[in-house]
Design a protein around this motif. Sequence first.
Motif, PDB file in Angstrom:
ATOM      1  N   ASN A  41       0.806  -1.253   0.011  1.00 30.31           N
ATOM      2  CA  ASN A  41       0.100  -0.074  -0.216  1.00 30.31           C
ATOM      3  C   ASN A  41       0.870   1.256   0.031  1.00 30.31           C
TER       4      ASN A  41
ATOM      5  N   TYR B 239      -3.216  11.109   0.938  1.00 32.37           N
ATOM      6  CA  TYR B 239      -4.484  10.521   0.589  1.00 32.37           C
ATOM      7  C   TYR B 239      -5.220  11.275   0.062  1.00 32.37           C
TER       8      TYR B 239
ATOM      9  N   ASP C   2      -8.507  10.039  -0.306  1.00 30.34           N
ATOM     10  CA  ASP C   2      -9.653   9.673   0.424  1.00 30.34           C
ATOM     11  C   ASP C   2      -9.158   8.903   1.758  1.00 30.34           C
ATOM     12  N   GLN C   3      -9.966   8.865   2.722  1.00 31.61           N
ATOM     13  CA  GLN C   3      -9.590   8.140   3.985  1.00 31.61           C
ATOM     14  C   GLN C   3     -11.024   7.599   4.590  1.00 31.61           C
ATOM     15  N   LYS C   4     -11.105   6.355   4.861  1.00 33.36           N
ATOM     16  CA  LYS C   4     -12.280   6.169   5.722  1.00 33.36           C
ATOM     17  C   LYS C   4     -12.616   6.751   6.943  1.00 33.36           C
ATOM     18  N   GLU C   5     -11.546   6.935   7.799  1.00 36.55           N
ATOM     19  CA  GLU C   5     -11.746   7.446   8.965  1.00 36.55           C
ATOM     20  C   GLU C   5     -11.623   8.936   8.965  1.00 36.55           C
ATOM     21  N   LYS C   6     -12.681   9.542   9.487  1.00 39.49           N
ATOM     22  CA  LYS C   6     -12.745  10.877   9.623  1.00 39.49           C
ATOM     23  C   LYS C   6     -12.447  11.621  10.944  1.00 39.49           C
TER      24      LYS C   6
ATOM     25  N   THR D  79      -5.596  12.236  11.375  1.00 33.19           N
ATOM     26  CA  THR D  79      -6.422  11.626   9.935  1.00 33.19           C
ATOM     27  C   THR D  79      -6.038  12.922   8.854  1.00 33.19           C
TER      28      THR D  79
END
Length: 315
Positions: free
Chosen positions: A122, A161, A163-167, A313
């Motif tokens: 990744n 990033y 996009d990131q799932k965790e906000k 984040t």
Amino acid sequence: MNIQAELEILFHGRRHLACRVGPTCCSFRILRAATLKDVLAGLVVVQSKSDVQHQGITLVVDGSVNLQLSSKNVGLFEAFYNSIKPIQLLNYVVNVAKPGKIPAGKTEIPFELPLKPKANKNLYETYHGVFVNIQYTIKGEMKRPLLAKDLTKSIEFIVEYKDQKEKAQPKPVSFAITPESLQNIKDKGGLPRFSIKGKLDSAICCIKNPLTGTVVIEYCDAPIKSVEIQLVRVETCGCAEGYARDATEIQNIQIGEGDVCRGITIPMYMVFPRLFTCPTLATSNFKVEFEINLVVVLQDDHLITENFPVKLTRF
């Protein structure tokens, strides 16, 4: 032959990185960052007063995680120290021009390279730490005929990033520091009487926004020299042989000088430095975490410290 070569990398849209290379001068300029899942697109610019014979022009894109043990851990983890190796995330070579001759003047060669990680890897955000370093570079090379020196230049591009799932969800943290709340103190009877209260607006922070909060010195018998907040990186490197965890200071900001007034609300405000912080990261081989220290320095140089783990984040 006096040849001036220029390597310039332009990212579509808002991202732009440029580097100029010459026989006697070199300058860098990074205006925007590249985001994951983007195409690395731009130009190789060759500028010369006369025709240039070459054996091909190539671009090498490389991304890796370099892990390093602190000197205090080398003896404890000798096997780990010997087995620690860079983790390669991205690596490929692209030919942008076949062998031939480039005419005098300015020649621009466009290129587009996908930012795709190697198999089972990744891509992580760019991060410059002490024991963990995540870096992405692109190197341009013009091979010259025999007896002529090759022209090469390597420059770094920044990855963020997309996009990131965790906000970042607000998670306020209130605190109260008294002699009774301090840990790792054997003789609490020798401490001055004090009460320090306040709050962090959130222990989960968006890296693009500042850390904010307040602190109030309600009372303190001893005179105060300074009130400070520290940003600390906690880097963990490990493998099957063991783990090494090290905490080092990134920056220190003074928010109160001298024997500050009691009962006055002191604001906390800290901007996260771009290259020395990244979203909190945990993998099987390494971790990058962050903490905030509130430090009250007394006149006799004794310290009153409270530690707050924080999570960063991108969004």
